[in-house]
Scaffold this motif. Structure first.
Motif, PDB file in Angstrom:
ATOM      1  N   GLN A  65       0.050  -0.002  11.272  1.00 50.91           N
ATOM      2  CA  GLN A  65       0.610  -0.019   9.905  1.00 50.91           C
ATOM      3  C   GLN A  65       1.282   1.098   9.371  1.00 50.91           C
ATOM      4  OE1 GLN A  65      -2.339   0.284   7.229  1.00 50.91           O
ATOM      5  NE2 GLN A  65      -1.299  -0.029   5.405  1.00 50.91           N
ATOM      6  N   GLU A  69       5.046   0.962   7.460  1.00 53.85           N
ATOM      7  CA  GLU A  69       5.044   1.440   6.084  1.00 53.85           C
ATOM      8  C   GLU A  69       6.235   2.374   6.132  1.00 53.85           C
ATOM      9  OE1 GLU A  69       3.685   0.379   3.532  1.00 53.85           O
ATOM     10  OE2 GLU A  69       1.962  -0.726   4.742  1.00 53.85           O
ATOM     11  N   LYS A  73       9.763   1.756   3.777  1.00 52.57           N
ATOM     12  CA  LYS A  73      10.387   3.045   2.977  1.00 52.57           C
ATOM     13  C   LYS A  73      11.798   3.107   3.290  1.00 52.57           C
ATOM     14  CE  LYS A  73       9.627   7.727   1.821  1.00 52.57           C
ATOM     15  NZ  LYS A  73       8.815   8.891   2.302  1.00 52.57           N
TER      16      LYS A  73
END
Length: 138
Positions: A65, A69, A73
């Motif tokens: 994860q 992420e 971003k």
């Protein structure tokens, strides 16, 4: 035929980079390249040649994860489905064998799904991808 090594590579021999960064949190990578092919028929019952059509390239990566992420971003408007990146997949054996590098060009994520269940200690996210081409043995 060219000379080749019969060296087999293991998971421990690979490095995978996405967007110019080696990914530590990757647990799976795979790809498929397909090409439309058909037998060209004319006189007689035996085909005369094989015709070739479009190529399609697809695959998947399974990431932690935290890696997903980081991709979100970096994505335009934080939309991972809008992110375009290359995947550089290198096989570098510790025993001094030949380094092999494949480059999957212009990759994009087709979909993503996040989920966890009781007892999970980390989240793995599978990302199906499409890409334009593969450059073998760079």
């Amino acid at each position: 035929m060219a000379d080749y090594s019969s060296k087999n590579y293991s998971w421990n021999d690979i490095s995978i980079a996405l967007g110019g960064r080696i990914i530590e949190g990757i647990e799976e990578v795979e790809y498929t390249v397909k090409q439309e092919k058909a037998v060209l028929r004319g006189r007689g019952s035996v085909g005369h040649m094989i015709t070739r059509g479009n190529k399609d390239c697809e695959g998947k990566i399974t990431l932690w994860q935290s890696e997903v992420e980081a991709m979100i971003k970096d994505a335009p408007n934080n939309d991972i489905l809008a992110l375009n990146f290359d995947i550089i997949w290198s096989f570098s054996p510790n025993d001094g064998g030949a380094t092999i590098t494949d480059v999957l060009t212009s990759c994009e994520v087709k979909e993503y799904k996040k989920g966890m269940k009781q007892g999970d200690q980390n989240m793995l996210v599978e990302l199906p991808i499409v890409f334009l081409d593969i450059k073998h043995q760079q």
